[in-house]
Design an enzyme around this catalytic site. Structure first.
Site, short mmCIF file in Angstrom:
data_model
loop_
_atom_site.label_atom_id
_atom_site.label_comp_id
_atom_site.label_asym_id
_atom_site.label_seq_id
_atom_site.Cartn_x
_atom_site.Cartn_y
_atom_site.Cartn_z
N GLU A 12 -22.28 -13.31 38.73
CA GLU A 12 -21.08 -13.48 37.91
C GLU A 12 -20.57 -12.11 37.47
OE1 GLU A 12 -20.44 -16.50 34.58
OE2 GLU A 12 -20.47 -14.60 33.48
N ARG A 102 -13.73 -26.40 31.20
CA ARG A 102 -12.84 -26.64 30.07
C ARG A 102 -12.54 -25.34 29.34
NH1 ARG A 102 -14.92 -29.27 24.58
NH2 ARG A 102 -15.81 -27.18 24.52
N GLY A 103 -13.60 -24.51 29.09
CA GLY A 103 -13.45 -23.34 28.23
C GLY A 103 -13.56 -23.77 26.78
P1 FAD Z 1 -16.52 -30.19 29.75
O1 FAD Z 1 -17.18 -30.69 30.96
O2 FAD Z 1 -15.12 -30.63 29.50
O3 FAD Z 1 -17.48 -30.55 28.51
C1 FAD Z 1 -17.22 -30.08 27.20
C2 FAD Z 1 -17.71 -31.12 26.17
O4 FAD Z 1 -16.91 -32.30 26.29
C3 FAD Z 1 -19.16 -31.56 26.39
O5 FAD Z 1 -19.70 -31.86 25.13
C4 FAD Z 1 -19.01 -32.83 27.21
O6 FAD Z 1 -20.11 -33.70 27.03
C5 FAD Z 1 -17.70 -33.42 26.69
N1 FAD Z 1 -16.95 -34.13 27.75
C6 FAD Z 1 -16.77 -33.73 29.02
N2 FAD Z 1 -15.97 -34.59 29.70
C7 FAD Z 1 -15.64 -35.56 28.81
C8 FAD Z 1 -14.81 -36.70 28.91
N3 FAD Z 1 -14.18 -37.02 30.05
N4 FAD Z 1 -14.67 -37.47 27.79
C9 FAD Z 1 -15.28 -37.13 26.65
N5 FAD Z 1 -16.09 -36.05 26.49
C10 FAD Z 1 -16.26 -35.25 27.56
N6 FAD Z 1 -15.93 -20.26 29.64
C11 FAD Z 1 -14.81 -19.51 29.78
O7 FAD Z 1 -13.97 -19.49 28.87
N7 FAD Z 1 -14.56 -18.79 30.91
C12 FAD Z 1 -15.42 -18.78 31.95
O8 FAD Z 1 -15.16 -18.13 32.98
C13 FAD Z 1 -16.63 -19.54 31.85
N8 FAD Z 1 -17.53 -19.58 32.85
C14 FAD Z 1 -18.63 -20.39 32.76
C15 FAD Z 1 -19.51 -20.47 33.85
C16 FAD Z 1 -20.64 -21.29 33.79
C17 FAD Z 1 -21.55 -21.36 34.96
C18 FAD Z 1 -20.90 -22.03 32.60
C19 FAD Z 1 -22.12 -22.90 32.53
C20 FAD Z 1 -20.04 -21.95 31.52
C21 FAD Z 1 -18.89 -21.14 31.58
N9 FAD Z 1 -17.98 -21.05 30.52
C22 FAD Z 1 -16.85 -20.29 30.65
C23 FAD Z 1 -18.26 -21.75 29.27
C24 FAD Z 1 -17.64 -23.17 29.23
O9 FAD Z 1 -16.24 -23.08 29.27
C25 FAD Z 1 -18.11 -23.83 27.93
O10 FAD Z 1 -19.48 -24.14 28.02
C26 FAD Z 1 -17.30 -25.02 27.44
O11 FAD Z 1 -17.73 -25.31 26.11
C27 FAD Z 1 -17.50 -26.30 28.22
O12 FAD Z 1 -17.01 -26.22 29.48
P2 FAD Z 1 -17.23 -27.48 30.51
O13 FAD Z 1 -16.48 -27.13 31.71
O14 FAD Z 1 -18.67 -27.80 30.63
O15 FAD Z 1 -16.47 -28.60 29.68
#
Ligand code: FAD
Length: 300
Positions: A12, A102-103
């Protein structure tokens, strides 16, 4: 189908904030390129605050290196129209892998009323845009990755919800997942056991971070909501020199990575902080097999 000859390897990187950081990042990129990774991922600030820098880095990686970029994309605080335009621009520019996230909304910012609330919705949007570009993709597909959590996501009531969400991401069209940082080998094992039991079939790549200072550990904890590992903290604090701290951090990462690979992990994703030294130390210690220098095409 025969199993892949090599575990996947990826790093990364984050877009540099100034010219000096850019120079140092490019030294890192050239050193990491020598290890022939399968891809390098490029982070993207929540609500797109560093969008230009992310696009510049993606463009240079595609034009000036042999590396395949995986573009992170966050949906928080961005309208559906803007997301559509960004995805279209990525695909049009040659990006073939997107990490759908999501971020975390910056303080005071909420979800965009015309936006996409969660990563599963962003995956569907990527697949929609992709469908409109099938001809350019030679009927191929964009590889879509997602985040997975070896310990509970701070917004989730429990780990069961994290698994349900991972399953929903696969159903929406995700091809693979990369985990958030974790500190105990058992955390990754438990995630794999729970995910497979629930029906998740996509590869789940462990994300590991060589943590070589308590400051970095603290920052990770505040940014990612990951609990600080007390034992690692104590070992880093007890180290007398920077060199010793680096050895401690690298050794802990090697231990974690080796356990995950022994557990059947399909590869490793190294969070580098845009620095190559600790990442390369981890690889040296692991003696991870890599494709021949002539490249994978040589085995065609
Ligand atoms: P989601 O999958 O949307 O989950 C977020 C929360 O919502 C969780 O509690 C989940 O249980 C809940 N949820 C999910 N889907 C639903 C639904 N349909 N209905 C109700 N609840 C739901 N952040 C950045 O800003 N920039 C980056 O480049 C970045 N890179 C990352 C790379 C990796 C490998 C990882 C692991 C994380 C990264 N992050 C980054 C951090 C990430 O954005 C955060 O962890 C964020 O809080 C959640 O992102 P997510 O995509 O898992 O969200």
């Amino acid at each position: 189908m025969s199993p892949p000859a090599y575990p996947a390897l990826s790093y990364e990187l984050y877009p540099p904030r100034n010219a000096a950081a850019e120079d140092s990042l490019w030294t890192t990129i050239r050193r990491l390129e020598e290890t022939r990774p399968d891809f390098v991922s490029v982070t993207y600030g929540a609500a797109g605050h560093n969008r230009d820098a992310a696009f510049t880095l993606l463009r240079r990686l595609l034009a000036e290196t042999t590396l395949k970029p995986l573009a992170h994309l966050t949906c928080v605080g961005t309208s559906r129209d803007d997301l559509t335009a960004i995805i279209d621009r990525m695909i049009g520019g040659g990006v073939r892998g997107i990490l759908a996230l999501r971020g975390d909304a910056p303080e005071g910012d909420g979800p965009d009323p015309d936006g996409v609330e969660h990563a599963d919705g962003l995956i569907r949007l990527i697949r929609d845009v992709e469908a409109g570009r099938t001809a350019q993709l030679a009927a191929g597909r964009i590889s879509v990755g997602v985040a997975a959590y070896a310990t509970r996501h701070p917004d989730s009531p429990n780990v069961e919800q994290d698994i349900e969400v991972l399953l929903a991401k696969e159903a929406a069209g995700a091809d693979f997942a990369i985990t958030q940082v974790f500190f105990q080998p058992a955390d990754y094992s438990r995630l794999i056991t729970r995910a497979r039991r629930a029906g998740v079939t996509i590869p789940i790549i462990p994300g590991v971070m060589p943590l070589t200072s308590t400051r970095r550990l603290e920052r990770l904890s505040s940014l990612a909501g990951v609990d600080v590992d007390d034992a690692l903290w104590a070992r880093l604090e007890g180290a007398r020199t920077d060199g010793e701290r680096r050895r401690v951090g690298v050794a802990a990462t090697v231990e974690l990575a080796r356990a995950a690979l022994d557990d059947g992990a399909p590869g490793l994703h190294l969070y580098t902080f845009n620095e190559h030294a600790a990442a390369l130390d981890v690889l040296d210690a692991l003696q991870l097999e890599r494709p021949p220098e002539a490249g994978l095409a040589a085995s065609l």
